[in-house]
Write an enzyme that holds these catalytic residues in place. Structure first.
Site, short mmCIF file in Angstrom:
data_model
loop_
_atom_site.label_atom_id
_atom_site.label_comp_id
_atom_site.label_asym_id
_atom_site.label_seq_id
_atom_site.Cartn_x
_atom_site.Cartn_y
_atom_site.Cartn_z
N MET A 100 37.66 79.09 2.73
CA MET A 100 36.86 77.96 1.63
C MET A 100 35.42 78.87 2.56
O MET A 100 34.57 78.04 3.46
CB MET A 100 37.07 76.51 2.63
CG MET A 100 38.00 75.93 2.28
SD MET A 100 38.32 74.00 2.53
CE MET A 100 38.49 73.63 4.43
N HIS A 148 41.08 85.05 8.76
CA HIS A 148 41.36 85.41 7.21
C HIS A 148 41.54 86.79 6.52
O HIS A 148 42.32 87.15 5.98
CB HIS A 148 39.97 84.85 6.65
CG HIS A 148 39.56 83.36 6.80
ND1 HIS A 148 38.54 83.08 7.70
CD2 HIS A 148 40.26 82.24 5.92
CE1 HIS A 148 38.55 81.37 7.31
NE2 HIS A 148 39.65 81.03 6.65
N SER A 165 39.95 80.08 13.72
CA SER A 165 39.91 78.79 13.13
C SER A 165 38.01 78.68 12.37
O SER A 165 37.00 78.98 13.23
CB SER A 165 39.71 77.30 13.49
OG SER A 165 39.41 76.26 12.54
P1 AMP Z 1 40.43 78.66 5.11
O1 AMP Z 1 39.23 78.48 4.73
O2 AMP Z 1 40.38 77.21 6.44
O3 AMP Z 1 41.41 77.38 4.13
O4 AMP Z 1 41.65 78.76 5.35
C1 AMP Z 1 42.37 80.04 4.16
C2 AMP Z 1 43.83 80.16 4.28
O5 AMP Z 1 43.45 81.15 5.78
C3 AMP Z 1 44.19 79.58 5.06
O6 AMP Z 1 45.99 80.08 4.36
C4 AMP Z 1 44.74 79.34 6.33
O7 AMP Z 1 45.66 78.95 6.58
C5 AMP Z 1 44.38 80.74 6.92
N1 AMP Z 1 44.10 81.27 8.45
C6 AMP Z 1 43.08 80.15 8.69
N2 AMP Z 1 43.56 79.99 10.43
C7 AMP Z 1 43.81 81.67 9.98
C8 AMP Z 1 44.71 82.30 11.69
N3 AMP Z 1 44.05 81.97 12.59
N4 AMP Z 1 45.32 83.47 11.74
C9 AMP Z 1 45.21 83.38 10.26
N5 AMP Z 1 45.67 82.47 9.18
C10 AMP Z 1 44.64 81.59 9.26
#
Ligand code: AMP
Length: 281
Positions: free
Chosen positions: A31, A38, A187
């Site tokens: 996102m 990421h 995050s």
């Molecule tokens: P998001 O943009 O929050 O939807 O996350 C995209 C992807 O990145 C998802 O598969 C999350 O689980 C992964 N992700 C988010 N935060 C982390 C992190 N701290 N370490 C590893 N992967 C992450």
């Protein structure tokens, strides 16, 4: 340079040569508001595939709270730089209409109750939205391997269940949670924390680390209670702190088997989640 694709037609035109020759396509759905967590997914995808596609789409269907959707950080210019540094070949920026114009499969997917607890219980409709968007993105991209973070442990279990239930021809690769130097899980939502909230948020890592340190030698419930007290003594509002089976996600009350301890709490207005895997001997 990464190529930016803002329509399904552009995506198809760019990926067609790779689809035709059966090249391995690594896919990282996000996102945006990209951070090192990421990047680690993009890095893993780059190492194992001939071509890497990153998608950035803030999916309204997975937000049960429209204010949360409105306030979700959007940093596209920085995101593009970050993807280029990681050597991403294509950045897909799909539109809502193109993603959701087809028939939804969400209701056909057997999730075996994985969506009922934790985030599913606290955020009604969240996982239906996740399944809908990931399914649509898989249909558009046709990846060989798709990369997800263990940070969203329940989401990962649900994506695996979706792939298995629909027999989709994609391998799901899980990547470890990346943390800030003091332990806070990275995050996109951390961008919304004030300086003092950022400090307070660290209690989640402390609580999880406390459980990880003590769960083998002491009754699990007692350890969980003490970890909850740590959070209660902070300014965070705890939603849940649970010890669950890593496969079924059902709560467990003993330390004879491997488990995952999952937490969700509000730090000010910002909902944060984290987890740690606890391996039995
Ligand atoms: P998001 O943009 O929050 O939807 O996350 C995209 C992807 O990145 C998802 O598969 C999350 O689980 C992964 N992700 C988010 N935060 C982390 C992190 N701290 N370490 C590893 N992967 C992450």
């Amino acid at each position: 340079m990464s190529v930016i694709l803002s329509s399904k037609a552009q995506l198809e035109q760019s990926l067609n040569p790779y689809w035709k020759r059966g090249a391995t396509i690594g896919f990282v759905p996000t996102m945006g508001a990209l951070h090192a967590g990421h990047c680690s997914l993009m890095h893993a995808a780059k190492a194992a595939n001939e071509v890497v596609v990153l998608s950035i789409f803030v999916n309204p269907r997975q937000f049960n709270d429209s204010a949360d959707f409105d306030k979700y950080p959007r940093t596209l210019t920085e995101d593009i730089k970050c993807a280029e540094t990681e050597g991403v070949d294509f950045i897909y920026l799909p539109s809502y209409d193109e993603l959701f114009s087809g028939q939804s499969v969400a209701s056909e997917v057997q999730l075996n109750g994985l969506d009922l607890s934790m985030e599913g219980a606290s955020r009604p409709g969240h996982f239906r939205g996740v399944v809908e968007v990931v399914y649509a993105l898989f249909e558009h991209v046709n990846p060989s391997n798709a990369y997800f973070g263990q940070k969203d442990f329940q989401q990962l279990a649900i994506i695996r269940a979706m792939v298995s239930s629909l027999k989709l021809p994609v391998s799901i690769v899980s990547c470890p949670t990346l943390r800030e130097i003091d332990g806070l899980a990275m995050s996109s939502r951390n961008l919304r924390l004030s300086q003092s909230e950022r400090q307070e948020a660290l209690v989640l890592y402390k609580a999880l680390s406390f459980v990880k340190k003590h769960w083998k030698n002491r009754p699990s419930m007692e350890v969980l209670d003490q970890a909850k007290q740590l959070i209660a003594a902070s300014t965070l509002r705890l939603d849940y702190l649970l010890l669950v089976d890593p496969d079924s996600l059902l709560p467990i009350a003993n330390n004879a088997q491997s488990a995952v301890v999952c937490v969700a709490a509000y730090c000010g207005e910002v909902r944060l989640i984290d987890n740690m895997l606890l391996l039995a001997d």
